[in-house]
Write a protein that holds these residues in place. Sequence first.
Motif, PDB file in Angstrom:
ATOM      1  N   VAL A 176       0.836  -1.205   0.139  1.00 22.83           N
ATOM      2  CA  VAL A 176       0.026  -0.125  -0.094  1.00 22.83           C
ATOM      3  C   VAL A 176       0.900   1.121  -0.079  1.00 22.83           C
ATOM      4  CG1 VAL A 176      -1.607   1.493   1.547  1.00 22.83           C
ATOM      5  CG2 VAL A 176      -2.018  -1.003   1.112  1.00 22.83           C
ATOM      6  N   ILE A 177       1.829   1.235   0.785  1.00 22.88           N
ATOM      7  CA  ILE A 177       2.861   2.241   0.905  1.00 22.88           C
ATOM      8  C   ILE A 177       3.605   2.614  -0.520  1.00 22.88           C
ATOM      9  CG2 ILE A 177       4.879   3.391   1.821  1.00 22.88           C
ATOM     10  CD1 ILE A 177       4.106   2.187   4.584  1.00 22.88           C
ATOM     11  N   VAL A 178       3.718   1.518  -1.173  1.00 19.27           N
ATOM     12  CA  VAL A 178       4.561   1.533  -2.567  1.00 19.27           C
ATOM     13  C   VAL A 178       3.504   2.394  -3.299  1.00 19.27           C
ATOM     14  CG1 VAL A 178       5.280   0.372  -4.662  1.00 19.27           C
ATOM     15  CG2 VAL A 178       6.235  -0.264  -2.194  1.00 19.27           C
ATOM     16  N   LYS A 179       2.179   1.680  -3.511  1.00 15.53           N
ATOM     17  CA  LYS A 179       1.317   2.599  -4.177  1.00 15.53           C
ATOM     18  C   LYS A 179       1.008   3.990  -4.046  1.00 15.53           C
ATOM     19  CE  LYS A 179      -1.615  -1.725  -5.043  1.00 15.53           C
ATOM     20  NZ  LYS A 179      -3.073  -2.356  -4.791  1.00 15.53           N
ATOM     21  N   ILE A 180       1.031   4.211  -2.739  1.00  9.06           N
ATOM     22  CA  ILE A 180       0.853   5.686  -2.142  1.00  9.06           C
ATOM     23  C   ILE A 180       1.924   6.466  -2.745  1.00  9.06           C
ATOM     24  CG2 ILE A 180       0.504   7.276  -0.263  1.00  9.06           C
ATOM     25  CD1 ILE A 180      -1.057   4.943   1.120  1.00  9.06           C
ATOM     26  N   VAL A 181       2.993   5.915  -2.380  1.00  3.56           N
ATOM     27  CA  VAL A 181       4.197   6.801  -3.135  1.00  3.56           C
ATOM     28  C   VAL A 181       3.980   7.050  -4.536  1.00  3.56           C
ATOM     29  CG1 VAL A 181       6.815   6.631  -3.382  1.00  3.56           C
ATOM     30  CG2 VAL A 181       5.902   6.170  -1.251  1.00  3.56           C
ATOM     31  N   LEU A 182       3.727   6.083  -5.337  1.00  4.78           N
ATOM     32  CA  LEU A 182       3.682   5.822  -6.733  1.00  4.78           C
ATOM     33  C   LEU A 182       2.567   6.937  -7.472  1.00  4.78           C
ATOM     34  CD1 LEU A 182       4.641   2.465  -7.791  1.00  4.78           C
ATOM     35  CD2 LEU A 182       6.296   4.561  -7.831  1.00  4.78           C
ATOM     36  N   LEU A 183       1.320   6.687  -6.603  1.00  2.85           N
ATOM     37  CA  LEU A 183       0.183   7.188  -7.252  1.00  2.85           C
ATOM     38  C   LEU A 183      -0.385   8.515  -6.703  1.00  2.85           C
ATOM     39  CD1 LEU A 183      -1.895   4.051  -7.503  1.00  2.85           C
ATOM     40  CD2 LEU A 183      -0.743   5.042  -9.150  1.00  2.85           C
ATOM     41  N   VAL A 184       0.207   8.800  -5.252  1.00  3.52           N
ATOM     42  CA  VAL A 184      -0.199  10.195  -4.440  1.00  3.52           C
ATOM     43  C   VAL A 184       0.885  11.031  -4.238  1.00  3.52           C
ATOM     44  CG1 VAL A 184      -1.056  10.676  -2.233  1.00  3.52           C
ATOM     45  CG2 VAL A 184      -2.070   8.669  -3.227  1.00  3.52           C
TER      46      VAL A 184
END
Length: 329
Positions: free
Chosen positions: A166-174
Amino acid sequence: MLSKFNIDGFLLSLMGVVLLAIVWSAPGVTGGPLHVEWVANYGICVVFFLYGLTLAPEKMRAGLAKWRVHIAVQLATFALFPIVVLAALFLTRAWVPEEVQLGFFYLAALPSTVSSSVAMTSLARGNVPVAIFNATLSAFLGVFLTPVLMAWYMKSTGQSLPLSSVIVKIVLLVLLPTALGQIAHRWLAAWAARNGSWLKLCDRAVILAIVYNSFCDSIKEGIWSDHDISLVFMMVVASIALFFTIYELMKIPCRLMGLDREDTIACLFCASKKSLATGVPLSKVMFGATPMLGLIIAPLMIFHFFQLVIVSVIANRFARDDATAAKAA
């Protein structure tokens, strides 16, 4: 009535896409003919890029000095809200569906809203720079604290949230789109100011697409057929009660710190609100394409509606009182 309470058409649009999902869900389901999920998935980057693009650092710096207010607001947003919701869930867990419990804690873990907090603080003649600073700081902290709080809650209730992914997604998408938006702000700030209404329309279109897709999927899977209108009524009552509980509790630190009228307004408005604009896109990142998503974000949508109605009434009352005091002086 909507104009009297300073509520824009976005709330009507939210209700409209939910009704559309109820009567015509086939086009909006994942894999359906409209492929709304493409907009929902990739539009997240657009939402946060526009957030970074329209964020003015100089406005944040103007409210930096009021550190006591900032601490009170952030503690209310990321500590008081979850504690109050946890206490309520402890008392009502047997009667509340698990997905709705998750939705209310997700609501509690979210950052404060930016635009409406600032707008309502300005309407009430409160400290606008403090509202801008706190709402913006809350949005940045929420990128990290919301997933951590959700991971803790889901683990404690026997569920799982893959925090690292989730953190990886947040870094990339947010985070990355927000950072790129801030970089672009240096050159595109004037253009963004001139086209603010179009940028807001684009931002809200993505949010509406996510809501439509989420409710279409949940309706297709029969999630809502297991519940009746009493569940919606319960969420309405719980949302209103949650808002007033936080609002009234936050009056205590405001009095203890001896805040003046302007700082008190900013503190109360920022501490008692939650961000739909952050919460809906972030829910897609955190929970993925689960058909339960419509039920999970329902408390947030209901809370968002009533927080705007209630705070609009309160802000107008503050403005009238200030005008009366000015005339008397």
